[in-house]
Scaffold this active site. Sequence first.
Site: not given
Ligand code: GLY
Length: 263
Positions: A71, A76-77, A141, A171, A258
Amino acid sequence: MNSIIHLTNKSMFTKAIVRRPAHTYANGITTSNLGKPDINLALKQHDAYCEALIKCGLELIILDPDPNFPDSCFVEDTAVVTNDFGIITRPGDSRRLGEEVEIKKVLEPLLKLYSINAPGKLEGGDIMQADNNFYIGLSNRTNLSGSKQLADILTNHNYEVYSIPVCNLLHFKTGVNYLGDNNLLLHREFCSKDDFKSYNRTIIDNEEEYAANSLRVNDYVIVPKGFPKTKMSIEKLGYKIIELELSEYQKMDGGLSCLSLRF
Ligand code: GLY
């Protein structure tokens, strides 16, 4: 008619970090039921995404793929960045924990950095900046500890911070995105939230929910291809549009925002 609409851009971006998807990309996390992504097509779509960011005036830092993290193209995460400082996150799904290490190395020479520490969990897809306001989505998350750590850092830098529960989406920014000029794109889940009443809200049509994650970059709004009602609504607001095919990223629950870290 567009010429009479005065659009501003309070936060011009000059750079973006992107990461190419790895050959393991199809092993990443997804809930979409849209089928297995085609890595060659994903790479082509990534090329087009990079070209779009360059057209928007950004200098790109393009990271090599990391097959250990399927991933990891969703950079961005792994961080929250402003023009002055950054916060390295602590991804909320254990399969993504560790992606942030490489991003920290890249950002360290460029920005003053803070970090989110255990037991905090936080992903950049849950964080939206709207001028001097930051919204933190509390999702699967991003937990309360991560949210509190981020809020403390941001309030010390004189930002206003609000936290918003996220129930049915991956998100926060899967459903809400700020275009600038007080314009907000909004998934129906957030329509009735008082927090957003002061914005000029565009409610995304039920069949076009993926397009809620459209992305303002300097003079353009990048919109995923195949969502004509959203595209028209954004055009009516006076923005220039770049449309991009994102099918192979939608399959893996990834959207336009993202795929880059912009600052
Ligand atoms: N596939 C992106 C996520 O689940 O974070």
